[in-house]
Motif scaffolding. Structure first.
Motif, PDB file in Angstrom:
ATOM      1  N   TYR A  37     -27.840  69.213 -12.902  1.00  0.00           N
ATOM      2  CA  TYR A  37     -28.883  68.465 -13.605  1.00  0.00           C
ATOM      3  C   TYR A  37     -30.138  69.325 -13.776  1.00  0.00           C
ATOM      4  N   LEU A  38     -30.560  70.000 -12.710  1.00  0.00           N
ATOM      5  CA  LEU A  38     -31.766  70.831 -12.748  1.00  0.00           C
ATOM      6  C   LEU A  38     -31.627  71.960 -13.773  1.00  0.00           C
ATOM      7  N   ARG A  41     -31.251  70.105 -17.551  1.00  0.00           N
ATOM      8  CA  ARG A  41     -32.373  69.317 -18.062  1.00  0.00           C
ATOM      9  C   ARG A  41     -33.722  70.020 -17.934  1.00  0.00           C
ATOM     10  N   HIS A  42     -33.869  70.873 -16.910  1.00  0.00           N
ATOM     11  CA  HIS A  42     -35.182  71.472 -16.657  1.00  0.00           C
ATOM     12  C   HIS A  42     -35.166  73.003 -16.578  1.00  0.00           C
ATOM     13  N   VAL A  44     -34.159  74.835 -14.316  1.00  0.00           N
ATOM     14  CA  VAL A  44     -34.601  75.239 -12.974  1.00  0.00           C
ATOM     15  C   VAL A  44     -33.411  75.828 -12.223  1.00  0.00           C
ATOM     16  N   ASP A  49     -39.181  77.061  -8.188  1.00  0.00           N
ATOM     17  CA  ASP A  49     -39.509  76.223  -9.349  1.00  0.00           C
ATOM     18  C   ASP A  49     -39.173  74.749  -9.118  1.00  0.00           C
ATOM     19  N   MET A  50     -38.658  74.459  -7.954  1.00  0.00           N
ATOM     20  CA  MET A  50     -38.215  73.098  -7.646  1.00  0.00           C
ATOM     21  C   MET A  50     -39.407  72.170  -7.408  1.00  0.00           C
ATOM     22  N   ARG A  51     -39.343  70.934  -7.947  1.00  0.00           N
ATOM     23  CA  ARG A  51     -40.389  69.939  -7.755  1.00  0.00           C
ATOM     24  C   ARG A  51     -39.747  68.584  -7.425  1.00  0.00           C
ATOM     25  N   TYR A  54     -38.430  66.244 -10.203  1.00  0.00           N
ATOM     26  CA  TYR A  54     -37.129  66.471 -10.825  1.00  0.00           C
ATOM     27  C   TYR A  54     -36.042  65.630 -10.146  1.00  0.00           C
ATOM     28  N   GLY A  57     -36.395  62.116 -11.218  1.00  0.00           N
ATOM     29  CA  GLY A  57     -35.850  61.965 -12.561  1.00  0.00           C
ATOM     30  C   GLY A  57     -34.339  61.835 -12.541  1.00  0.00           C
ATOM     31  N   TYR A  58     -33.715  62.616 -11.668  1.00  0.00           N
ATOM     32  CA  TYR A  58     -32.252  62.557 -11.544  1.00  0.00           C
ATOM     33  C   TYR A  58     -31.815  61.188 -11.018  1.00  0.00           C
TER      34      TYR A  58
END
Length: 300
Positions: A37-38, A41-42, A44, A49-51, A54, A57-58
């Motif tokens: 997913y990361l 969609r992002h 990442v 870069d992980m937040r 995210y 959102g998943y």
């Protein structure tokens, strides 16, 4: 640090902790869903870069897809274990999942077998052959001890003592589970029959064996219990399975007056909140009857 490398290191750590293969495989699968997913969609790919947003959102996407709360919470648990490990190893300054909460679970009443259904299912297998005794004893063991199907499969002869059974549960945690004189009697009959049945063969030390001397499988045990349930006409609304036997054990122990803390220990729960779920299935009159037998003044 690449997230896929972080996930791989976490997997190695799970093996070092001697978690079960099933648990490790499940963690790896659920974490891989998040990483996909990361990436998709992002864009990442790295831990830097992980937040937390995210992950939220998943979770929202899973809810929109109509996934069950339990399924989503299982994923959240895997993420929390991963990011706590990465924090403890010094890869992050904070635990990225610290403020991510589980999805609210709907309250469901656990459907269990009645006393008559328990008796009828145990009596369904009534022959004196090895297979009939084995199937009867497996049902008796589930209802008398409340152990998990994996614990029954892995049980060795050396674990059986005069008044209790030593059980190795999740994470190889050891606990002692009492057994009734009735179960002891049928264990004695079964083990004698087992020895004669396999007298000329070298077989596993597992208590319960297939006709060929191999450890039982989960599928075979499920089938044996389903056959008994269907044979005695168990209520169709009840799921006939080893786990329902475990639920039935828990609720009947509570009805008979066993306290929640003792039950939690016997069942091998890591948290008493897990055991508390069984209280919700008790009816008012069952609680009242349990209180009568444990009342303070009547027991002084």
């Amino acid at each position: 640090m690449l997230l896929k490398d972080a996930a791989k290191e976490f997997e190695f750590n799970c093996k070092c902790r001697k978690l079960s293969d099933k648990t490790i495989k499940n963690y790896s699968k659920l974490i891989s869903y998040l990483l996909d997913y990361l990436k998709d969609r992002h864009m990442v790919l790295t831990l830097e870069d992980m937040r937390p947003v995210y992950i939220k959102g998943y979770i929202m996407e899973l809810q929109e897809q109509g996934k069950k709360p339990q399924y989503i919470n299982d994923q959240i648990k895997a993420f929390k274990v991963l990011f706590r490990y990465l924090y403890e190893e010094g890869y992050t300054d904070t635990i990225l999942t610290d403020r991510i909460k589980n999805v609210k679970m709907p309250k469901t009443i656990i459907q269990t077998f009645t006393e008559k259904e328990v008796k009828d299912m145990v009596d369904f297998y009534h022959g004196q052959s090895y297979m009939q005794l084995r199937d009867k004893l497996m049902l008796m063991t589930f209802f008398d001890t409340g152990i998990r199907v994996s614990e029954l499969i892995g049980m060795k002869l050396s674990q059986i003592k005069d008044e209790y059974i030593i059980i190795y549960g999740k994470g190889s945690k050891e606990r002692v589970v009492p057994k009734s004189p009735m179960l002891s009697k049928w264990l004695f009959k079964y083990i004698n029959t087992r020895e004669h049945y396999f007298v000329y063969r070298h077989v596993s030390e597992n208590v319960f064996l297939s006709r060929n001397g191999r450890p039982m499988t989960t599928e075979a045990i499920h089938r044996i219990i389903k056959i008994a349930g269907k044979g005695v006409g168990v209520n169709r609304d009840i799921r006939v399975s080893p786990h329902t036997c475990r639920h039935t054990f828990a609720q009947m122990q509570l009805k008979n007056g066993l306290d929640l803390y003792s039950l939690s220990r016997v069942m091998g729960h890591s948290n008493i909140s897990i055991t508390q779920r069984y209280l919700e299935g008790l009816k008012d009159d069952e609680v009242l009857n349990a209180c009568k037998s444990t009342g303070i003044l009547m027991n002084i």
